[in-house]
Scaffold this motif. Structure first.
Motif, mmCIF file in Angstrom:
data_model
loop_
_atom_site.group_PDB
_atom_site.id
_atom_site.type_symbol
_atom_site.label_atom_id
_atom_site.label_comp_id
_atom_site.label_asym_id
_atom_site.label_seq_id
_atom_site.Cartn_x
_atom_site.Cartn_y
_atom_site.Cartn_z
ATOM 1 N N LYS A 35 0.819 -1.214 0.000
ATOM 2 C CA LYS A 35 0.000 0.000 0.000
ATOM 3 C C LYS A 35 0.853 1.265 0.000
ATOM 4 O O LYS A 35 0.347 2.357 -0.225
ATOM 5 C CB LYS A 35 -0.912 0.030 1.229
ATOM 6 C CG LYS A 35 -2.081 -0.896 1.139
ATOM 7 C CD LYS A 35 -2.948 -0.500 -0.009
ATOM 8 C CE LYS A 35 -4.398 -0.535 0.329
ATOM 9 N NZ LYS A 35 -5.219 -0.171 -0.807
ATOM 10 N N GLY A 36 2.138 1.125 0.309
ATOM 11 C CA GLY A 36 3.019 2.280 0.336
ATOM 12 C C GLY A 36 2.910 3.106 1.608
ATOM 13 O O GLY A 36 3.286 4.277 1.620
ATOM 14 N N PHE A 37 2.413 2.501 2.680
ATOM 15 C CA PHE A 37 2.266 3.204 3.958
ATOM 16 C C PHE A 37 3.521 3.062 4.795
ATOM 17 O O PHE A 37 4.164 2.007 4.795
ATOM 18 C CB PHE A 37 1.113 2.630 4.788
ATOM 19 C CG PHE A 37 -0.255 2.775 4.190
ATOM 20 C CD1 PHE A 37 -0.556 3.767 3.265
ATOM 21 C CD2 PHE A 37 -1.267 1.906 4.566
ATOM 22 C CE1 PHE A 37 -1.832 3.888 2.737
ATOM 23 C CE2 PHE A 37 -2.544 2.019 4.050
ATOM 24 C CZ PHE A 37 -2.831 3.011 3.130
ATOM 25 N N THR A 38 3.850 4.098 5.546
ATOM 26 C CA THR A 38 4.852 3.965 6.589
ATOM 27 C C THR A 38 4.168 3.281 7.770
ATOM 28 O O THR A 38 2.934 3.170 7.815
ATOM 29 C CB THR A 38 5.389 5.334 7.051
ATOM 30 O OG1 THR A 38 4.312 6.058 7.664
ATOM 31 C CG2 THR A 38 5.989 6.120 5.888
ATOM 32 N N GLN A 39 4.962 2.855 8.739
ATOM 33 C CA GLN A 39 4.364 2.248 9.927
ATOM 34 C C GLN A 39 3.461 3.252 10.642
ATOM 35 O O GLN A 39 2.372 2.901 11.092
ATOM 36 C CB GLN A 39 5.454 1.726 10.858
ATOM 37 C CG GLN A 39 6.158 0.516 10.288
ATOM 38 C CD GLN A 39 7.301 0.027 11.141
ATOM 39 O OE1 GLN A 39 7.922 0.784 11.876
ATOM 40 N NE2 GLN A 39 7.611 -1.260 11.024
ATOM 41 N N SER A 40 3.885 4.497 10.731
ATOM 42 C CA SER A 40 3.069 5.530 11.384
ATOM 43 C C SER A 40 1.757 5.760 10.638
ATOM 44 O O SER A 40 0.697 5.859 11.258
ATOM 45 C CB SER A 40 3.834 6.848 11.484
ATOM 46 O OG SER A 40 4.903 6.727 12.372
ATOM 47 N N GLU A 41 1.832 5.831 9.306
ATOM 48 C CA GLU A 41 0.618 6.036 8.515
ATOM 49 C C GLU A 41 -0.377 4.907 8.733
ATOM 50 O O GLU A 41 -1.568 5.157 8.922
ATOM 51 C CB GLU A 41 0.956 6.138 7.032
ATOM 52 C CG GLU A 41 1.630 7.424 6.625
ATOM 53 C CD GLU A 41 2.139 7.403 5.194
ATOM 54 O OE1 GLU A 41 2.157 8.488 4.590
ATOM 55 O OE2 GLU A 41 2.518 6.323 4.676
ATOM 56 N N LEU A 42 0.127 3.674 8.705
ATOM 57 C CA LEU A 42 -0.773 2.548 8.913
ATOM 58 C C LEU A 42 -1.385 2.608 10.304
ATOM 59 O O LEU A 42 -2.589 2.409 10.467
ATOM 60 C CB LEU A 42 -0.058 1.212 8.715
ATOM 61 C CG LEU A 42 -0.904 -0.026 9.022
ATOM 62 C CD1 LEU A 42 -2.173 -0.056 8.171
ATOM 63 C CD2 LEU A 42 -0.087 -1.285 8.829
ATOM 64 N N GLY A 43 -0.562 2.888 11.308
ATOM 65 C CA GLY A 43 -1.079 2.959 12.667
ATOM 66 C C GLY A 43 -2.171 4.006 12.815
ATOM 67 O O GLY A 43 -3.223 3.744 13.409
ATOM 68 N N ILE A 44 -1.952 5.166 12.254
ATOM 69 C CA ILE A 44 -2.948 6.238 12.344
ATOM 70 C C ILE A 44 -4.209 5.852 11.577
ATOM 71 O O ILE A 44 -5.325 6.002 12.082
ATOM 72 C CB ILE A 44 -2.348 7.570 11.837
ATOM 73 C CG1 ILE A 44 -1.258 8.042 12.808
ATOM 74 C CG2 ILE A 44 -3.430 8.631 11.664
ATOM 75 C CD1 ILE A 44 -0.367 9.141 12.267
ATOM 76 N N ARG A 45 -4.045 5.325 10.357
ATOM 77 C CA ARG A 45 -5.203 4.871 9.570
ATOM 78 C C ARG A 45 -5.935 3.736 10.264
ATOM 79 O O ARG A 45 -7.133 3.550 10.079
ATOM 80 C CB ARG A 45 -4.767 4.423 8.180
ATOM 81 C CG ARG A 45 -4.355 5.561 7.280
ATOM 82 C CD ARG A 45 -3.746 5.024 5.987
ATOM 83 N NE ARG A 45 -3.228 6.057 5.150
ATOM 84 C CZ ARG A 45 -3.819 6.483 4.033
ATOM 85 N NH1 ARG A 45 -4.937 5.931 3.629
ATOM 86 N NH2 ARG A 45 -3.269 7.436 3.316
ATOM 87 N N GLY A 46 -5.194 2.963 11.054
ATOM 88 C CA GLY A 46 -5.782 1.850 11.794
ATOM 89 C C GLY A 46 -6.356 2.251 13.144
ATOM 90 O O GLY A 46 -6.763 1.396 13.921
ATOM 91 N N GLY A 47 -6.371 3.545 13.426
ATOM 92 C CA GLY A 47 -7.029 4.030 14.637
ATOM 93 C C GLY A 47 -6.149 4.115 15.869
ATOM 94 O O GLY A 47 -6.643 4.349 16.968
ATOM 95 N N LEU A 48 -4.837 3.925 15.705
ATOM 96 C CA LEU A 48 -3.942 4.034 16.854
ATOM 97 C C LEU A 48 -3.626 5.497 17.125
ATOM 98 O O LEU A 48 -3.700 6.342 16.224
ATOM 99 C CB LEU A 48 -2.647 3.258 16.586
ATOM 100 C CG LEU A 48 -2.813 1.762 16.301
ATOM 101 C CD1 LEU A 48 -1.472 1.136 15.931
ATOM 102 C CD2 LEU A 48 -3.425 1.049 17.487
ATOM 103 N N HIS A 49 -3.264 5.796 18.360
ATOM 104 C CA HIS A 49 -2.932 7.173 18.735
ATOM 105 C C HIS A 49 -1.699 7.631 17.969
ATOM 106 O O HIS A 49 -0.712 6.900 17.846
ATOM 107 C CB HIS A 49 -2.692 7.267 20.248
ATOM 108 C CG HIS A 49 -2.627 8.667 20.731
ATOM 109 N ND1 HIS A 49 -1.474 9.411 20.671
ATOM 110 C CD2 HIS A 49 -3.584 9.467 21.257
ATOM 111 C CE1 HIS A 49 -1.711 10.609 21.158
ATOM 112 N NE2 HIS A 49 -2.994 10.672 21.515
ATOM 113 N N VAL A 50 -1.746 8.856 17.489
ATOM 114 C CA VAL A 50 -0.689 9.396 16.637
ATOM 115 C C VAL A 50 0.693 9.345 17.301
ATOM 116 O O VAL A 50 1.693 9.156 16.620
ATOM 117 C CB VAL A 50 -1.050 10.833 16.176
ATOM 118 C CG1 VAL A 50 -1.048 11.806 17.346
ATOM 119 C CG2 VAL A 50 -0.133 11.294 15.074
#
Length: 127
Positions: A35-50
């Motif tokens: 998908k081309g996401f960084t780990q942070s991007e995926l976490g945020i898109r997945g509802g984790l705290h920024v």
């Protein structure tokens, strides 16, 4: 059968690396990179705290922690893969899970009936 399992393991290692065989960790990393996401991007898109989204995804991908079911459900939605994708060992099964997830309910019913029919014919041929 042993040759097939060795091939499956080799494919897994090429895709996911030589870390201990953990379908969830490897598949998450693989799907995220596709998908081309960084780990942070995926976490945020997945509802984790920024503030700790990237760290938590890193922990999941390295097998140090496992996400809760609801967290994994959000992550799978962000990656556009069914949650089952993270738990199947076989590459072929993972691919099938993704195809089946995109089918309508009537297509799933038709496929199930075709598979049952095929299995029935195959079992009759063995008798």
């Amino acid at each position: 059968m042993a040759r097939y399992l060795a091939l499956e393991k080799a494919i897994y290692q090429l895709k996911f690396g030589n870390d201990k065989y953990n379908p969830l960790a490897g598949r998450m990393r693989y799907a995220r990179k596709l998908k081309g996401f960084t780990q942070s991007e995926l976490g945020i898109r997945g509802g984790l705290h920024v503030d700790d989204a990237g760290t938590r995804i890193n922990q999941y991908e390295n097998g140090r922690h496992k996400p809760s079911f609801i967290t994994l459900k959000h992550i799978s939605a962000a990656l556009e893969v069914p949650i089952e994708y993270f738990y199947v060992e076989s590459e072929r099964s993972a691919e099938l899970v993704c195809f089946i997830d995109k089918m309508s309910e009537s297509e799933k019913i038709a496929l199930t009936e075709r598979l049952k029919s095929t299995q029935h014919r195959n079992s009759e041929g063995k008798a």
